[in-house]
Write an enzyme that holds these catalytic residues in place. Sequence first.
Site: not given
Length: 156
Positions: A122, A110
Amino acid sequence: MSALFKTEAYFRPMHEDDLDVMAAIDYAAYPFPWTRGNFGDSIASGYSCWVYQHDEFILGYAVMMLAAQEAHLLNITVAPNWQGQGKGRAFMLHLLEVARNYAAEAMFLEVRPTNTVARRLYHKLGFDHIAVRKDYYPIPNGREDAIIMRKELPHA
Ligand SMILES: CC(C)(COP(=O)(O)OP(=O)(O)OC[C@H]1O[C@@H](n2cnc3c(N)ncnc32)[C@H](O)[C@@H]1OP(=O)(O)O)[C@@H](O)C(=O)NCCC(=O)NCCS
């Protein structure tokens, strides 16, 4: 090589002895940091807890939960004075290797929508935005959503 550094940076398991330093780094790195107790509980729970070390310096640390063929990244932090030098990317590659060795089929994490550095990292590593968790993170004047990201980890 710098005369200051005798060794290469390396990854090692997190220990109780690291808690004070990690809590201090987390306090410097986040507006809503983890506490010493959060890290201690993670070690006690058997999570996959790692420290990125160079000589006597802790460059960063990460906590990942491995269960049911899934890896869930709960915390990854590079100490503020070591950020932007490729450490976060190297740490993520280490964690992906750990997850693959566990035979995880995917890694989940998250991230705050406002954390553009982490999101870019990411994304470059192949994580996809899969969902939004509404009002997940505290912010000074309320709550902020979390973006949930996933990277599949195919096995040969
Ligand atoms: C997010 C974090 C782990 C990334 O680690 P890092 O060591 O700073 O990042 P890296 O130097 O490995 O860079 C990763 C990518 O982000 C980009 N990046 C890094 N710093 C950046 C900056 N200040 N501005 C824009 N892009 C940046 C780079 O383009 C790099 O991509 P590349 O590998 O293609 O060059 C680190 O910044 C951190 O700990 N931040 C505070 C805590 C946090 O937000 N953790 C993540 C919570 S989900």
